[in-house]
Design an enzyme around this catalytic site. Structure first.
Site, PDB file in Angstrom:
ATOM      1  N   CYS A 166       0.808  -1.188  -0.147  1.00  0.00           N
ATOM      2  CA  CYS A 166       0.039   0.053  -0.083  1.00  0.00           C
ATOM      3  C   CYS A 166       0.855   1.262   0.093  1.00  0.00           C
ATOM      4  O   CYS A 166       0.646   2.231  -0.859  1.00  0.00           O
ATOM      5  CB  CYS A 166      -0.867   0.055   1.298  1.00  0.00           C
TER       6      CYS A 166
ATOM      7  N   HIS B 223      -2.678   5.378   6.305  1.00  0.00           N
ATOM      8  CA  HIS B 223      -1.069   5.802   6.639  1.00  0.00           C
ATOM      9  C   HIS B 223      -0.984   7.319   6.216  1.00  0.00           C
ATOM     10  O   HIS B 223      -1.792   7.929   5.534  1.00  0.00           O
ATOM     11  CB  HIS B 223      -0.090   5.024   5.774  1.00  0.00           C
TER      12      HIS B 223
HETATM   13  P1  NAD Z   1      -5.299 -10.942   6.395  1.00  0.00           P
HETATM   14  O1  NAD Z   1      -4.517 -11.556   7.624  1.00  0.00           O
HETATM   15  O2  NAD Z   1      -6.178 -10.052   6.970  1.00  0.00           O
HETATM   16  O3  NAD Z   1      -5.943 -12.149   5.324  1.00  0.00           O
HETATM   17  C1  NAD Z   1      -5.136 -13.187   5.007  1.00  0.00           C
HETATM   18  C2  NAD Z   1      -5.989 -14.208   4.785  1.00  0.00           C
HETATM   19  O4  NAD Z   1      -5.485 -15.689   4.117  1.00  0.00           O
HETATM   20  C3  NAD Z   1      -6.999 -14.689   5.846  1.00  0.00           C
HETATM   21  O5  NAD Z   1      -8.148 -14.959   5.636  1.00  0.00           O
HETATM   22  C4  NAD Z   1      -6.271 -16.364   6.580  1.00  0.00           C
HETATM   23  O6  NAD Z   1      -7.355 -16.955   7.105  1.00  0.00           O
HETATM   24  C5  NAD Z   1      -5.913 -16.580   4.875  1.00  0.00           C
HETATM   25  N1  NAD Z   1      -4.688 -17.708   4.865  1.00  0.00           N
HETATM   26  C6  NAD Z   1      -3.829 -17.871   5.811  1.00  0.00           C
HETATM   27  N2  NAD Z   1      -3.248 -18.832   5.943  1.00  0.00           N
HETATM   28  C7  NAD Z   1      -3.529 -19.264   4.627  1.00  0.00           C
HETATM   29  C8  NAD Z   1      -3.115 -20.630   3.548  1.00  0.00           C
HETATM   30  N3  NAD Z   1      -2.147 -21.191   3.953  1.00  0.00           N
HETATM   31  N4  NAD Z   1      -3.886 -20.740   2.337  1.00  0.00           N
HETATM   32  C9  NAD Z   1      -5.208 -20.055   2.344  1.00  0.00           C
HETATM   33  N5  NAD Z   1      -5.468 -18.972   2.978  1.00  0.00           N
HETATM   34  C10 NAD Z   1      -4.659 -18.541   4.049  1.00  0.00           C
HETATM   35  O7  NAD Z   1      -4.119 -10.356   5.615  1.00  0.00           O
HETATM   36  P2  NAD Z   1      -4.077  -9.183   4.673  1.00  0.00           P
HETATM   37  O8  NAD Z   1      -4.198  -7.848   5.462  1.00  0.00           O
HETATM   38  O9  NAD Z   1      -5.243  -9.131   3.655  1.00  0.00           O
HETATM   39  O10 NAD Z   1      -2.783  -9.338   3.690  1.00  0.00           O
HETATM   40  C11 NAD Z   1      -2.625 -10.110   2.830  1.00  0.00           C
HETATM   41  C12 NAD Z   1      -1.370  -9.566   2.023  1.00  0.00           C
HETATM   42  O11 NAD Z   1      -1.836  -8.345   1.465  1.00  0.00           O
HETATM   43  C13 NAD Z   1      -0.025  -9.553   2.565  1.00  0.00           C
HETATM   44  O12 NAD Z   1       1.040  -9.973   1.754  1.00  0.00           O
HETATM   45  C14 NAD Z   1       0.008  -8.051   3.287  1.00  0.00           C
HETATM   46  O13 NAD Z   1       1.083  -7.571   3.365  1.00  0.00           O
HETATM   47  C15 NAD Z   1      -0.558  -7.364   1.598  1.00  0.00           C
HETATM   48  N6  NAD Z   1      -0.925  -6.157   2.161  1.00  0.00           N
HETATM   49  C16 NAD Z   1      -1.914  -5.854   3.334  1.00  0.00           C
HETATM   50  C17 NAD Z   1      -2.405  -4.765   3.531  1.00  0.00           C
HETATM   51  C18 NAD Z   1      -3.012  -4.244   4.624  1.00  0.00           C
HETATM   52  O14 NAD Z   1      -3.204  -3.068   5.022  1.00  0.00           O
HETATM   53  N7  NAD Z   1      -3.946  -5.197   5.164  1.00  0.00           N
HETATM   54  C19 NAD Z   1      -2.136  -3.687   2.630  1.00  0.00           C
HETATM   55  C20 NAD Z   1      -1.534  -3.734   1.300  1.00  0.00           C
HETATM   56  C21 NAD Z   1      -0.785  -5.224   1.376  1.00  0.00           C
END
Ligand code: NAD
Length: 340
Positions: free
Chosen positions: A140, A220
């Site tokens: 992000c 942010h």
């Molecule tokens: P999150 O924890 O909200 O969601 C992750 C999901 O993946 C959960 O539903 C979990 O149950 C599932 N999961 C976990 N292990 C798994 C597996 N082995 N197989 C299938 N599903 C599985 O995470 P998020 O915040 O959505 O982040 C996801 C990605 O996006 C990361 O790389 C993060 O760095 C990136 N990201 C997050 C944000 C943010 O602010 N949340 C912003 C930009 C990028």
């Protein structure tokens, strides 16, 4: 129709799934969860077939009244492209699964550049992603930085960028994250990793970044300074921002001076989940002194990468070859134009 699977239906995954559903040229064939959590109920309510990483957990889903369509491997066999939105670090381990299934894969910014060998930002390198099998959509913060740096660099040239990221402690639903009462240097060393991450998209830019975490969940805030290659003009910078499809302008007249008021504004606009998909540049902060440019921009961490991921799907599938066309289609399908 491009058939899309979402592996990891969490903060980012559920938003990408909804955004895909709005597009005329792609559809969701399934989403995955590891546990029958609240988001699994949302997947059921949305009518998304739900697949699970570990079939031995199927009983728990059955008990919760959530139908399981099959294993993640079965979901991958039914799609053209998977968006991996599992927590940072897990996505890299999933690469072997995607290779075995012979499908294209997109990772998110929690993974390193090396997971795909190509890092994506719609505004910067869409054309280079055309036809690729593996791509990482940058984080992000990096997405927000890339958008504004590319815009200014194309107009004036940029000799050096200095940016400080004042980061949210956790997402609103993250009850285990913090800090509750501290300002955390994150990292305490300078520079932070964000500069090199920007360089994974815009390799020749000189940039130094620093980062702090504060007790907030909304967004942010970036403090950005750029040394321009030639003197800039504030009105021209405003015009450039007003014409950018992914950069919004928080007008001084709104009286908004904080992420909290901006979030309220976006909520009142009726955006799904109050998502700010664009950078929120504060008009009053834009300051040009010769070759020196300063601004504040708010970045909604849960939202800005979602629209980028939709464009990335089209680029990789090669269905739309021009960035501006995909960006316009994504925005239009979501009923979105940047705040002005
Ligand atoms: P999150 O924890 O909200 O969601 C992750 C999901 O993946 C959960 O539903 C979990 O149950 C599932 N999961 C976990 N292990 C798994 C597996 N082995 N197989 C299938 N599903 C599985 O995470 P998020 O915040 O959505 O982040 C996801 C990605 O996006 C990361 O790389 C993060 O760095 C990136 N990201 C997050 C944000 C943010 O602010 N949340 C912003 C930009 C990028």
């Amino acid at each position: 129709m491009i058939r899309v699977a979402i592996n990891g239906y969490g903060t980012i995954g559920k938003r990408v799934a909804d955004a895909v559903t709005c597009q005329p040229d792609m559809k969701i064939i399934g989403v995955s969860k590891t546990k029958p959590s609240a988001e699994a109920y949302i997947a059921k309510a949305r009518g998304f077939p739900l697949y699970i990483a570990d079939l031995s957990k199927k009983d728990a889903f059955d008990k919760a009244g959530i139908p399981v369509a099959g294993s993640v491997e079965e979901m991958l066999a039914a799609c053209d492209i998977v968006v991996d939105a599992t927590p940072g670090g897990i996505g890299a381990k999933n690469r072997a699964l995607y290779e075995k299934a012979g499908i294209k894969a997109i990772w998110q910014g929690g993974e390193d550049h090396e997971v795909a060998g190509f890092s994506f930002s719609s505004s910067c390198n869409y054309a280079d992603a055309i036809g690729k099998d593996y791509v990482r959509v940058v984080s992000c913060n990096t997405t927000g930085l890339c958008r504004i740096i590319k815009l200014i660099s194309d107009e004036y040239g940029v000799k050096k960028v200095r940016a400080t990221m004042i980061r949210r402690g956790g997402d609103p639903g993250d009850i285990k994250r913090g800090p509750i009462d501290a300002i955390v240097c994150n990292p305490v060393t300078i520079p932070s990793h964000h500069g090199p991450d920007v360089q994974s998209v815009i390799p020749d830019i000189r940039i130094v970044t620093t980062a702090l975490i504060v007790p907030t969940t909304m967004m942010h805030m970036h403090v950005v300074q750029m040394d321009l290659a030639r003197p800039g003009d504030r009105n021209r910078v405003l015009e450039l921002i007003k014409n950018h499809p992914r950069i919004g302008l928080v007008r001084t007249q709104t009286g908004i001076t904080s992420t909290a008021e901006l979030k309220e504004y976006v909520m009142d606009l009726g955006r799904p989940r109050a998502d700010l998909w664009e950078n929120g540049v504060f008009e009053g902060s834009i300051s040009v002194d010769g070759d020196d440019l300063y601004l504040f921009q708010a970045i909604h961490q849960e939202a800005d990468v979602v629209v980028e991921t939709i464009d990335c799907i089209r680029a990789m599938m090669g269905t739309i070859k021009v960035a501006e066309e995909s960006i316009a289609l994504t925005n239009h399908s979501l009923g979105f134009s940047p705040i002005r």
